[in-house]
Structure formats: C-alpha cells, structure tokens
Scaffold this active site. Structure first.
Site, PDB file in Angstrom:
ATOM      1  N   SER A  36      47.428  33.180   1.848  1.00 44.00           N
ATOM      2  CA  SER A  36      46.643  34.408   1.686  1.00 44.00           C
ATOM      3  C   SER A  36      47.273  35.374   0.685  1.00 44.00           C
ATOM      4  O   SER A  36      46.614  36.280   0.190  1.00 44.00           O
ATOM      5  CB  SER A  36      46.400  35.087   3.039  1.00 44.00           C
ATOM      6  OG  SER A  36      47.515  35.813   3.449  1.00 44.00           O
ATOM      7  N   THR A  39      48.029  35.333   7.480  1.00 44.44           N
ATOM      8  CA  THR A  39      48.231  36.629   8.130  1.00 44.44           C
ATOM      9  C   THR A  39      48.660  37.734   7.156  1.00 44.44           C
ATOM     10  O   THR A  39      48.461  38.907   7.440  1.00 44.44           O
ATOM     11  CB  THR A  39      49.293  36.524   9.239  1.00 44.44           C
ATOM     12  OG1 THR A  39      50.527  36.060   8.650  1.00 44.44           O
ATOM     13  CG2 THR A  39      48.852  35.552  10.321  1.00 44.44           C
ATOM     14  N   ASP A  40      49.226  37.349   6.018  1.00 42.71           N
ATOM     15  CA  ASP A  40      49.827  38.359   5.137  1.00 42.71           C
ATOM     16  C   ASP A  40      48.808  39.337   4.552  1.00 42.71           C
ATOM     17  O   ASP A  40      49.136  40.490   4.283  1.00 42.71           O
ATOM     18  CB  ASP A  40      50.618  37.685   4.010  1.00 42.71           C
ATOM     19  CG  ASP A  40      51.952  37.159   4.508  1.00 42.71           C
ATOM     20  OD1 ASP A  40      52.590  37.850   5.317  1.00 42.71           O
ATOM     21  OD2 ASP A  40      52.341  36.065   4.090  1.00 42.71           O
ATOM     22  N   THR A  70      48.958  29.984   7.107  1.00 39.17           N
ATOM     23  CA  THR A  70      50.008  29.280   7.858  1.00 39.17           C
ATOM     24  C   THR A  70      49.419  28.265   8.825  1.00 39.17           C
ATOM     25  O   THR A  70      49.975  27.172   9.027  1.00 39.17           O
ATOM     26  CB  THR A  70      50.837  30.319   8.644  1.00 39.17           C
ATOM     27  OG1 THR A  70      51.457  31.190   7.711  1.00 39.17           O
ATOM     28  CG2 THR A  70      51.914  29.643   9.462  1.00 39.17           C
TER      29      THR A  70
END
Lengths: 162, 162, 162, 162
Positions: free
Chosen positions: A53, A82-83, A11
């Site tokens: 990700s 972040t995932d 992101t």
C-alpha cells in the site's frame, strides 16, 4: 445478496521467496482463509491489484473507487495494506457512495502462521453485514469511521484521531 | 464499555492429550486468540465452565443466563460447543435480557492449526458491537437470530430453520 | 556426552517485523524446535552470532572454527544460513578437527509455519550421532561431505558438485 | 538406491473429524511432510495399513515382516503408533533381516500443528542412511536398538530398558 470482496494486496497476501529471502506477492490467500473459517456468507471475490500500500498510486485508488461505485453489491470488503489504509478510506468516504464499505488488512502475512488476517476478515465480514451505509476501517477487532482513524506507526495499532 | 466474554468450553478449547490420545479441556485459549488477532477491543473474560456442550446440564444453562443478566456489560460474547449452541441460544432468547448476546464456537479445536475459531471470534466481537439488543448465533461468518437457527448435523454448517 | 549446537543465524531464525514489514533476527528459535520435536538428546546450545550468511565475515568463520576446535563435545551441529553454508563447511573441513560436525539450516524461517527447519534439525542431530568424524552438510534429508556440496541457486536444493 | 517407507498408521496420521469430534484415519500425510522438509532423498512410499498401534494384530505384524523382507530396498523407515512400537521392533529384530530398519512415529498428530512428526521423520531418514544393518526405534531425536527400548507410559518418552 452477496458481499463483494476486493483484493488490493498488502501484508495480508505477502509470501516468502525461499530462493532469495525476500517478501513478494504471488496469489491471494483469501479463498483459503474463507475456507479455513468455514465461511458460508455468499461472496464475490475480485483482485483489483496486488501491491504494497506504500506504492499504491492515485490511479490505483481511482480504480478502487470506480469498482466500489459500479459493482452491483452494496456491501463491500476491501483487503488493503495497513500503511495507507486510512488514505484510501478518506478518498472513498468523500465519494459518498451509498454502500457499506469495510477496509481491512493484516499486520502479519497469512502465510506466516499466527496472522491477525483471519480474525480481521471475520470481523470485516460481520461489520459489512451489520453496519449502515458508510466507509469504515476494521482493524484490531474495532471499527472506525473513515474520517476518524489512523495507524499509529510506533505501535502498529489503529486508533481514533484524538 | 467493555465486551464481556463468557467461556463455556466446546471444541474451541479442546486439546490433544499426547499420553493417551484423547481430547480434553485444560485451559482456554481465548487470550492467545485475542493476542493473535491483535485485538484492542476492551474485553472482560470469565470462564463459567469447561464442558463439551453435549454434556451441558440445565443447571449449567441457568448459570449462563444468570451471568448474562447480572454482569455489568451490555455486550456479551459466549464461546460454546456447537452441538447444543441453538438450545442455549433459545433459553437465553426467551429470557428477554436487554443486551446484545452473541454465541459462537468452532468446528476445529484452536490448537489443531487451521481452526475456524479465530475467524468466528473476530466475527462475534464485531456483531456484538454492531447489532441491536438480542440473542444471536455467529457461525460460518453469518449471524442468526436465536429463534431461527440450527446446526445441520450432516454438514456441520449452521443454517436457518427453513 | 552432549551434542554441541552452535547457532550462527540464517533463514532459520529470521522473524517478521510487523511494524515495517522487514525480516530480522531477534532470538533463536532452537529451543522451541527441540521442544516441539520432543527432543531428549542431551544438547548444549550456544549462539555464536546472528547473521545472514551472505554477511558472514572471515572473522566470523574464524570464531566458528575456534569454537568447534575448543568445545569439549566431539559431536557438533551448526545452524547456518544456506547461501554460504558450503564455504564455512570447506573452511571447517580443511582444519582437520577430529570431531563430527554437521552444518544445517532452513529455506523457510521457522516462524513462517511450514518450515523445513524442524525436519533438518532432526536429520542433523541424527547424522551427528551416527556418522564418523568429519565435516558434513545436512540439507534436504541428505548428508554431503564438506568437499562435495553446493547449493543450487536456481532450485534452492543442495547437491553434489558433479 | 531409494529408501523404502512403510506406513502403518498411528498418531502420526490421525485427523480430527469435525462432525463428531473424534480422531480418525483418512490418508497419510507423509508426502506433505516430505515436501515441507524439502526432502530430496529418493523414497518409495507404501501404505501397509492405517491402524492405531494398540489394535495392531499378529497378522498385521506378519505383513510388516513380510514386506520388509521382500521389498528390494535395504534401507527402510516404518511409521508406527508409539504405544506398541517396541513390540513390532522386537518381532522385526528377531527375524534377522539383513537391512537397516527404522521405526518412528509421533506423539502429536501432524495435522495438529506443533507435531514432533516432522522432526522424527528427518531423524529416521538420517539414521536409515547412516546406521549399519539392524532394527532400530528413532524417537525423541535418539535411536534405540530393538532389544533395548520401551515407551515410558507415564512420560511418553522413549528410553532404554535399564
């Protein structure tokens, strides 16, 4: 010695395509962020990939491990979606690389104004300088050990496993 | 335990008065910054004063020392004008308070868009969590001991004394 | 008399969902924009729908026509997605409503920082005050008649038909 | 034909000097604003001066009149400090120049994020295209005749004389 920064996408670096209204990757904004923060920590930046990700493959993670092990710096910051940040952290953690490795990212793209990316980057660079060898996730102002962190999918907040 | 944040003013919190074109202090923007950074570190915020650090008096600094000594938290971040940050750091450093105290600030007001304040705040909170007891200045992504730091007036950059 | 502003959605009001990384509509940002612009033109705002203009139906356009015809103001600004703005303009133009109607929009969401939305809104409100009865598209600082305008899909720029 | 834009300074183009905390003029941000607004109106930009309008001299105003009279364009936008915009408007108005001249400005510097400058610029360019010959002040989304406008010093809002 410098801090090594590896860029993998996420992101952090997403942009808005005004011709079709989609989000995409063009270039990393890391240098802009460091300039905005008036950073004077010596850093070496290298883009390893530019991916969401959720689409990061085993091979991609092998590359990250390889680069962390073989770069000459012993303090490393990795920008990451972040995932699946916790997954890459676990893989790096089990490798027992004798360096301080900090994974960080952003919930809001840097280009979208009120991003958490600048805050997280300041925090990640500080943890990289101050913490002992190990693999950590720096998000939400906090720092987690690689084996005790997850992203709460409902709240978007990083937390300990229990 | 929470991190204590003391606010003293400085460029960090300056605003633009659109009626007369001057810069002034109204309220602190610290809560906005913490929200923007999606901060989840537990913090206790207290405004001690709201002054340009060039106008900070001995009495003001006595108050800061007193508050640092007497608050119940042992990790403290102080937002402070950059022009005399090194002086307050020296006074705090000589007090031998048994806590981790980080002074930080900004070169550009938070309200003026591309501020370094968010980056510095992330960095200061991280150093407060990771460093041993002592008094430090966190600026430009770096962390300096209280007895080895000055602001270079020509470049606006913080550096070691020699 | 006030200017009537009808909101229909479009890029203008898109937001970033930080939990799943998608773009979506929540609320309109028009009041924020008007405040940011220190607007003092008397306006009456009504949200008619909140849709991507590629998904605007015939029924949606009937509603827009109905509202333009029946509102008491004779100067109207409509915020609209750019992809089909010319279609809605043509439908309104053929209705021969005896009012000044300006359609406008944005290529970049307002929430993404460097939006053209604020510029276009200032321009649309000015054209609404200054132009005679008719239906117009105000984009890129220019103003086009409803029957001589299209969005160039390759460049994202509005232009005359020939 | 192009619209002529004359730049004279004012809050519009003020910047923050991070070394001494003062506000100053460096370069104009007009091209950035036009790009941000995706402007496609043909414009010719010329900086006549870069001053706070409280310090604008009779000679400065003579220069503005001279340039308006002698440029080849017949639509002109002038960016101007708000404090004495009405004075320059009156001087231009009494000159009976046979062109459409719009004075505009900003309450907040463009560099300070939430500026009204982008809104006003969109509005000024639109009024320049749509209004008949005359001298006008475009602020707060409104357009005033040169002989019926003042800045209310208490509220910062432009209004008619009575």
């Amino acid at each position: 010695m410098s801090i090594r920064i590896f860029i993998t996408g996420g992101t952090f670096d997403k942009e808005y395509n005004e011709l079709n209204g989609s989000l995409y990757f063009k270039d990393t904004h890391l240098s802009d962020l460091l300039e905005m923060g008036r950073n004077r920590v010596s850093v070496e930046i290298r883009t390893l990939m530019m991916v969401d990700s959720l689409e990061m493959s085993d091979e991609d993670r092998d590359l990250i491990v390889h680069q962390c092990r073989n770069c000459e710096e012993d303090k490393i910051v990795i920008t990451h979606g972040t995932d699946t940040m916790e997954i890459t952290a676990q893989i790096l953690g089990k490798e027992n690389i004798n360096k301080t490795i900090i994974l960080t990212g952003a919930m809001i793209p840097i280009k979208f104004g009120s991003s958490d990316g600048l805050f997280n980057l300041g925090s990640a660079l500080a943890f990289a300088q101050a913490l002992p060898k190990g693999v950590y996730v720096a998000m939400n102002g906090r720092c987690f050990n690689w084996n005790n962190v997850r992203k709460n999918k409902l709240t978007g907040v990083f937390e300990e496993l229990q």
